[in-house]
Write a protein that holds these residues in place. Sequence first.
Motif, short mmCIF file in Angstrom:
data_model
loop_
_atom_site.label_atom_id
_atom_site.label_comp_id
_atom_site.label_asym_id
_atom_site.label_seq_id
_atom_site.Cartn_x
_atom_site.Cartn_y
_atom_site.Cartn_z
N PHE A 15 0.90 -1.27 -0.08
CA PHE A 15 0.01 0.12 -0.14
C PHE A 15 1.17 1.32 0.12
CE2 PHE A 15 -2.54 -2.82 2.68
CZ PHE A 15 -3.82 -2.96 1.67
N PHE A 24 -1.79 -0.31 -8.17
CA PHE A 24 -3.05 -0.88 -8.02
C PHE A 24 -3.80 -0.77 -9.33
CE2 PHE A 24 -3.92 -1.66 -3.12
CZ PHE A 24 -2.42 -1.71 -3.05
N MET A 31 -9.32 -0.37 -7.54
CA MET A 31 -7.94 0.46 -6.79
C MET A 31 -7.80 -0.33 -5.42
SD MET A 31 -6.50 2.61 -8.75
CE MET A 31 -5.70 3.72 -7.89
N LYS A 32 -8.53 -1.39 -5.15
CA LYS A 32 -8.23 -1.83 -3.94
C LYS A 32 -8.08 -3.47 -4.08
CE LYS A 32 -11.66 1.12 -1.23
NZ LYS A 32 -10.46 2.10 -1.14
N VAL A 33 -7.62 -4.05 -2.86
CA VAL A 33 -7.49 -5.43 -2.68
C VAL A 33 -8.03 -5.94 -1.77
CG1 VAL A 33 -5.05 -5.33 -3.57
CG2 VAL A 33 -5.29 -4.91 -1.02
N PRO A 34 -8.41 -7.20 -1.67
CA PRO A 34 -7.82 -8.43 -2.55
C PRO A 34 -8.40 -8.13 -3.94
CG PRO A 34 -9.45 -9.09 -1.10
CD PRO A 34 -9.34 -7.81 -0.55
N SER A 46 -13.45 -8.99 -1.28
CA SER A 46 -13.31 -10.10 -0.73
C SER A 46 -14.33 -11.26 -0.67
CB SER A 46 -12.63 -9.94 1.05
OG SER A 46 -13.57 -9.03 1.28
N1 LIG Z 1 -15.12 -4.32 0.68
C1 LIG Z 1 -13.70 -4.62 0.09
C2 LIG Z 1 -12.73 -3.55 0.82
C3 LIG Z 1 -11.39 -3.65 0.12
C4 LIG Z 1 -10.56 -2.57 0.88
O1 LIG Z 1 -11.16 -1.64 1.50
N2 LIG Z 1 -9.31 -2.77 0.74
C5 LIG Z 1 -8.33 -2.05 1.18
C6 LIG Z 1 -7.20 -2.63 2.26
S1 LIG Z 1 -8.18 -3.39 3.52
C7 LIG Z 1 -7.29 -1.38 0.24
O2 LIG Z 1 -7.12 -1.85 -0.67
N3 LIG Z 1 -6.97 -0.03 0.35
C8 LIG Z 1 -6.12 0.62 -0.61
C9 LIG Z 1 -6.30 1.98 -0.82
O3 LIG Z 1 -7.52 2.24 -0.34
O4 LIG Z 1 -5.52 2.76 -1.45
C10 LIG Z 1 -13.32 -5.96 0.13
O5 LIG Z 1 -13.75 -6.55 1.30
O6 LIG Z 1 -12.59 -6.45 -0.66
#
Ligand SMILES: N[C@@H](CCC(=O)N[C@@H](CS)C(=O)NCC(=O)O)C(=O)O
Length: 192
Positions: A15, A24, A31-34, A46
């Motif tokens: 991150f 990402f 733009m989020k993981v996983p 997820s």
């Molecule tokens: N609801 C999504 C939430 C995903 C999420 O918030 N991921 C965060 C990490 S826990 C992330 O990738 N954050 C990176 C960012 O915001 O730049 C899921 O459960 O996959």
Amino acid sequence: MRAKDVSFTEEVVPFDFESGNPAFRTFSPSMKVPVLRHGDLTVWDSLAIMEYVADLYPERGFWPEDLKARALARAISAEMHSGFTGLRGACPMNFRKPAGHLDVSDDVRADVARILNIWRQCIETSGGPFLFGDFTIADAMYAPVVSRLATYQLTSDPVADQYGNAMRGTEAWQEWEAAALKETWIVPVDEV
Ligand SMILES: N[C@@H](CCC(=O)N[C@@H](CS)C(=O)NCC(=O)O)C(=O)O
């Protein structure tokens, strides 16, 4: 997936909480993981990933077999996915942080109480050791809470010990924790 012996390769992309890691953009529409890549398919989020893998391997018991148990497992998984923002915001998961008691607000305490109620009810009904007997997606959703409760010493309720010990006894947990302990980076916003 590790708990159910579904093989996959993992790629860790760090991150950047200050300005966002532009990498990402290359693999995650949100733009989020996983994110899961399977052939030409990309699945992000997820819960969507877990549903997809459960569909791929219906014989592996990702969800409980019983219809009503499966509905409850989905309900508590959804509750975690969209809720418990007090706990998740105030107590970031941090395997490397030495355990120590954290004073928390009423909303965090209410989240913890609700989670312990869920665990107690599920384990009483199923007989344990996991929420629905064998390990399911619902346990994967609550695994980070097991870590948080221990790190911040948020409860002394026996159900947390009982469930936490079951979770820590799995190979999947042990691999996950060992991999986390090897990480070297520090995320300042997550150091409370
Ligand atoms: N609801 C999504 C939430 C995903 C999420 O918030 N991921 C965060 C990490 S826990 C992330 O990738 N954050 C990176 C960012 O915001 O730049 C899921 O459960 O996959």
